[in-house]
Write an enzyme that holds these catalytic residues in place. Sequence first.
Site, PDB file in Angstrom:
ATOM      1  N   TYR A  56       0.849  -1.194   0.000  1.00 14.28           N
ATOM      2  CA  TYR A  56       0.000   0.000   0.000  1.00 14.28           C
ATOM      3  C   TYR A  56       0.886   1.247   0.000  1.00 14.28           C
ATOM      4  O   TYR A  56       0.701   2.166  -0.803  1.00 14.28           O
ATOM      5  CB  TYR A  56      -0.921  -0.002   1.227  1.00 14.28           C
ATOM      6  N   ALA A  58       3.957   1.518  -0.929  1.00  9.43           N
ATOM      7  CA  ALA A  58       4.685   1.599  -2.205  1.00  9.43           C
ATOM      8  C   ALA A  58       3.793   2.116  -3.325  1.00  9.43           C
ATOM      9  O   ALA A  58       4.239   2.900  -4.178  1.00  9.43           O
ATOM     10  CB  ALA A  58       5.250   0.227  -2.570  1.00  9.43           C
ATOM     11  N   LYS A  60       1.290   4.173  -3.015  1.00  7.04           N
ATOM     12  CA  LYS A  60       1.102   5.610  -2.786  1.00  7.04           C
ATOM     13  C   LYS A  60       2.386   6.377  -3.087  1.00  7.04           C
ATOM     14  O   LYS A  60       2.341   7.504  -3.587  1.00  7.04           O
ATOM     15  CB  LYS A  60       0.616   5.873  -1.364  1.00  7.04           C
TER      16      LYS A  60
END
Length: 155
Positions: A56, A58, A60
């Site tokens: 998650y 990574a 973003k």
Amino acid sequence: MAHTTDRAITDLFGLDVVAPSLLAREALPHLRRSRGSIVNISSTYGHRPLPGGAHYAASKAALEQLTRSWAVELAADGIRVNALAPGPTESQALAAAGLPQETIEQIKHEEASRIPLARRGDPDEVAAWILRLADPATTWLTGRILTIDGGLELT
């Protein structure tokens, strides 16, 4: 990490990287005509570690890099590109993940205890900043990642 599946990673990057990319591509003709702006939605975890949520974070982080790159790429067309990176915010996400209510309350309490302002964000607070970033009067801001997280980033 041990329980990660290729499908979960693919779905996450599909939602957080591929979808905004395709949306921006389709909106580009209109954005060029209107000299509009793109506001991506990242997360405070796009630029800080999230043990147990590395993919998650990574996804973003990838969206934040797209934001900066598009800002440079599209500046000549008068298109501004920024991202909002909210911290923990009230939503139905934890319940939608299938967590029991007791676990949800424990997570919310632990998150709030790490935030200097001692609470999770409200969706209206996030929406207000999206509007500010998209406002045509915000003419000299591009390539920025604005973190709104009650001070969590400072800890």
